[in-house]
Design a protein around this motif. Structure first.
Motif, PDB file in Angstrom:
ATOM      1  N   GLN A   1      -5.958   1.028   8.378  1.00 58.36           N
ATOM      2  CA  GLN A   1      -6.027  -0.223   9.131  1.00 58.36           C
ATOM      3  C   GLN A   1      -5.424  -1.342   8.301  1.00 58.36           C
ATOM      4  O   GLN A   1      -5.871  -1.618   7.186  1.00 58.36           O
ATOM      5  N   GLY A   2      -4.411  -1.985   8.847  1.00 59.74           N
ATOM      6  CA  GLY A   2      -3.763  -3.066   8.125  1.00 59.74           C
ATOM      7  C   GLY A   2      -2.379  -3.361   8.682  1.00 59.74           C
ATOM      8  O   GLY A   2      -1.995  -2.886   9.752  1.00 59.74           O
ATOM      9  N   ASP A   3      -1.633  -4.148   7.947  1.00 61.75           N
ATOM     10  CA  ASP A   3      -0.294  -4.598   8.337  1.00 61.75           C
ATOM     11  C   ASP A   3       0.718  -3.492   8.001  1.00 61.75           C
ATOM     12  O   ASP A   3       0.938  -3.187   6.832  1.00 61.75           O
TER      13      ASP A   3
ATOM     14  N   THR B   1       0.851  -1.192   0.000  1.00 65.63           N
ATOM     15  CA  THR B   1       0.000   0.000   0.000  1.00 65.63           C
ATOM     16  C   THR B   1       0.884   1.239   0.000  1.00 65.63           C
ATOM     17  O   THR B   1       1.659   1.457   0.927  1.00 65.63           O
TER      18      THR B   1
END
Length: 261
Positions: free
Chosen positions: A87-89, A70
């Motif tokens: 929101q994420g890794d 991303t």
């Protein structure tokens, strides 16, 4: 060399370092082999390692880390044009720097396959990250103080750098004013270091809210207010991404950021 072959080589190398007298039984699946590789990397001490290992490991991790990256340009600002909520890794973010919630030794998590952010970042960056952190602490001559920050390359991560900060550990509540100030200092130290390095973007994890036990709602308020005050006071144009992993943190940050809209 394909991924399964790379994993077999890397596992064999790491296994021989500490289990030379025990036969190696490799998992059948690539996923199982990666988890075994990760566990062995997690427990490995910060000692020199062969260049051949680094070469194979880097090829493995670059391939493993590549899917579903991303970039900052793909995100929509949540506030103004330089405050983001994602929101994420965090290890999937293509930004100048990601922040690691580190321990005072800066060496990462030694618990095999633990799911803390310190473990995940060190795993996906590669063994070079632990070696670089060990060198920083060795030159410093003492453990890292709470609220300070150090920077290293990101190695195999999509982020160019990792900024390591040690947040306060909370053993009882209510949280003391000293610990609230120490958490704020961690955020400021990371921002100051990023600006000193002329970085244009930084992604913050939720410092101290995991195993360090800082209540999420208080930590969210401190994180947002510290960042917003710093940017205003220093006229900093650095883009800040508040990276969250849980739905609760996402909701807390959405609500907290509304007060600055």
């Amino acid at each position: 060399m394909q991924q399964p072959e790379r994993l077999s080589y890397l596992i064999g190398y790491l296994w021989q370092e500490t289990h030379d007298d025990v036969s190696l039984d490799l998992p059948d699946t690539e996923k199982g082999r990666f988890e075994m590789f990760r566990g062995l990397v997690n427990i490995r001490k910060a000692t020199p390692i062969a260049e051949d290992f680094i070469e194979v490991q880097d090829a493995l991790l670059k391939n493993y880390n590549a899917p579903q990256l991303t970039s900052l340009t793909s995100l929509t600002p949540f506030l103004n044009d330089d405050i983001y909520l994602w929101q994420g890794d965090i290890t999937k973010l293509e930004v100048d720097a990601i922040v690691n919630a580190a321990n005072s030794k800066l060496l990462g998590c030694f618990e095999p396959n633990h799911n803390c952010i310190d473990n995940v970042i060190h795993t996906k960056a590669g063994v070079q990250l632990r070696l670089a952190c060990a060198d920083l602490i060795d030159k410093q001559g003492r453990p890292e103080g709470v609220g300070k920050a150090k920077i290293t390359p990101g190695y195999n991560l999509p982020a160019q750098y990792v900024i390591h900060t040690v947040g306060p550990q909370i053993r009882k509540t209510p949280v003391s004013q000293m610990n609230r100030e120490l958490l704020a200092r961690s955020y400021r130290s990371c921002l100051e270091l990023a600006d000193q390095q002329n970085l244009s973007s930084i992604a913050f994890c939720c410092i101290s809210t995991g195993v360090f036990g800082f209540p999420q709602d208080e930590a969210t308020h401190i994180a947002i207010s510290t960042v917003m005050h710093y940017k205003q006071e220093h006229h900093s144009d650095i883009s800040v991404i508040f990276n969250v992993f849980t739905d609760k943190d996402a909701a807390l940050y959405k609500e907290g950021l509304k007060h600055y809209d």
